[in-house]
Design a protein around this motif. Sequence first.
Motif, short mmCIF file in Angstrom:
data_model
loop_
_atom_site.label_atom_id
_atom_site.label_comp_id
_atom_site.label_asym_id
_atom_site.label_seq_id
_atom_site.Cartn_x
_atom_site.Cartn_y
_atom_site.Cartn_z
N ALA A 250 29.94 28.90 37.38
CA ALA A 250 29.01 29.95 37.82
C ALA A 250 29.66 30.99 38.72
O ALA A 250 29.05 32.02 39.01
CB ALA A 250 27.82 29.31 38.55
N ILE A 251 30.87 30.71 39.17
CA ILE A 251 31.54 31.64 40.09
C ILE A 251 32.33 32.67 39.28
O ILE A 251 33.24 32.30 38.54
CB ILE A 251 32.45 30.89 41.07
CG1 ILE A 251 31.63 29.90 41.90
CG2 ILE A 251 33.18 31.87 41.98
CD1 ILE A 251 32.44 29.01 42.79
N PRO A 252 31.97 33.95 39.37
CA PRO A 252 32.64 34.96 38.53
C PRO A 252 34.11 35.15 38.91
O PRO A 252 34.48 35.02 40.08
CB PRO A 252 31.82 36.24 38.81
CG PRO A 252 31.18 36.01 40.13
CD PRO A 252 30.94 34.53 40.25
N GLY A 253 34.91 35.45 37.90
CA GLY A 253 36.32 35.75 38.15
C GLY A 253 36.47 37.15 38.71
O GLY A 253 35.52 37.92 38.76
N GLY A 254 37.69 37.52 39.09
CA GLY A 254 37.98 38.79 39.76
C GLY A 254 37.10 39.96 39.35
O GLY A 254 36.98 40.28 38.18
N GLY A 255 36.46 40.59 40.30
CA GLY A 255 35.50 41.65 40.02
C GLY A 255 36.15 42.98 39.69
O GLY A 255 37.01 43.46 40.44
N GLN A 256 35.73 43.59 38.58
CA GLN A 256 36.21 44.93 38.23
C GLN A 256 35.60 45.96 39.18
O GLN A 256 36.20 46.99 39.47
CB GLN A 256 35.85 45.25 36.79
CG GLN A 256 36.49 44.32 35.77
CD GLN A 256 36.03 44.60 34.36
OE1 GLN A 256 35.47 45.66 34.09
NE2 GLN A 256 36.23 43.65 33.46
N ILE A 257 34.37 45.69 39.62
CA ILE A 257 33.70 46.54 40.61
C ILE A 257 33.82 45.83 41.95
O ILE A 257 33.41 44.68 42.09
CB ILE A 257 32.20 46.72 40.26
CG1 ILE A 257 32.02 47.19 38.82
CG2 ILE A 257 31.54 47.66 41.25
CD1 ILE A 257 32.52 48.58 38.56
N GLN A 258 34.38 46.50 42.95
CA GLN A 258 34.56 45.86 44.25
C GLN A 258 34.33 46.88 45.36
O GLN A 258 34.84 48.00 45.29
CB GLN A 258 35.96 45.26 44.36
CG GLN A 258 36.24 44.61 45.71
CD GLN A 258 37.60 43.91 45.73
OE1 GLN A 258 37.88 43.05 44.90
NE2 GLN A 258 38.45 44.29 46.67
N VAL A 259 33.57 46.48 46.36
CA VAL A 259 33.31 47.39 47.48
C VAL A 259 33.14 46.57 48.75
O VAL A 259 32.54 45.49 48.74
CB VAL A 259 32.07 48.28 47.21
CG1 VAL A 259 30.80 47.45 47.06
CG2 VAL A 259 31.90 49.33 48.29
#
Length: 369
Positions: A250-259
């Motif tokens: 359930a834990i998403p891999g590296g985010g393409q959108i990051q802030v």
Amino acid sequence: MRLTQTREHLLESLQSTLGAIEKRHTAPILENVLLRIAGNQSFWRGTDLELEIATQAPVMDGADGDITLPARKLADICKSLPAESIVNLEIQDDKRAKITAGRSRFELATLPASEFPDLEDIGEVHTFGIAENALKHLLDSVAFAMANQDVRYYLNGMLLEVNPEGVRTVATDGHRLALCFQTSEMPDVEQARQLIIPRKGVLELARLLRGDSQVPVQVQASQNHLRVQLDNLRFTTKLVDGRYPDYRAAIPGGGQIQVDLDRKTFRDMLSRVAILSNEKFRGVRLSLSENLLQVQAHNPEQEVATDELDVAYSGNDFSIGFNVTYLLDAVNHLSGDTLRLQCNSPESSVLVTNPDDDSVHNVIMPIRL
């Protein structure tokens, strides 16, 4: 049987055990606390058959014996007495409890100690030690994400995973997930073990633990029980018999959108906008554009709330919806001044973390608005 004790010490013992005692129960004995006097020590125990809290304390004066007393009535009596009162409790020949303090007099009905239930022997245990404040942090960081009365009974609690590298806690209600990991060598742990602690057990244990104490506490886990020994207090709870879902998936891999955001500013912004969110779905929309985050909410009355925050973002325009309560819970249970939002698409879950502390992960599923 007789007991003489200060109001404060008596109340401390009572309040420790109250968490295990139901306010209204089908069996009257379960509304009582067991009191045993032996030598110059008082021993207190409360249970609801799933959870047991036992504690002991020295007494000023006493005569040996045991009895059960109405826990909440006795606690309310102690609370109502003046500070520093000396309380005398005596069991009379008719088995009623006579309580005196100064010029105050009370008589309480009792039930025999022989009727008080024991939690069955917890059997063979695996033991490990952990600092008290570390265990409290592990519980407090994830407890908010536990399910409540979900038909998937194994979600109505918290996963405690122990392995030679450290301790991990996980909680999810299917809409959000919280994970906390404490890295430390566990010489007493030879192989990984997973335990599901029921919701009430998690909340009561977190209440009893002190956040300012680094003293190691002893944790014992058997096939069906978890026991924690704290100074003069012993906490025991039954475990949930079930298999916890694979939380890693359930834990998403590296985010393409990051802030990265200022945590308190973002929290206050969400709280303001939430005032006009739909009371049922609590939806808010987060929209990212060049160096700007906009949060918007609306409700069936066509009322709208919008707030904006300057951020360091230079990617494509992006918009995603969330239950604002879930988002606020995640923000409030992170430490530090900065939080990081990571996401891959409007349909995928968002990862909320503290960029300076990777030990806590919060995952929230998006909603359609």
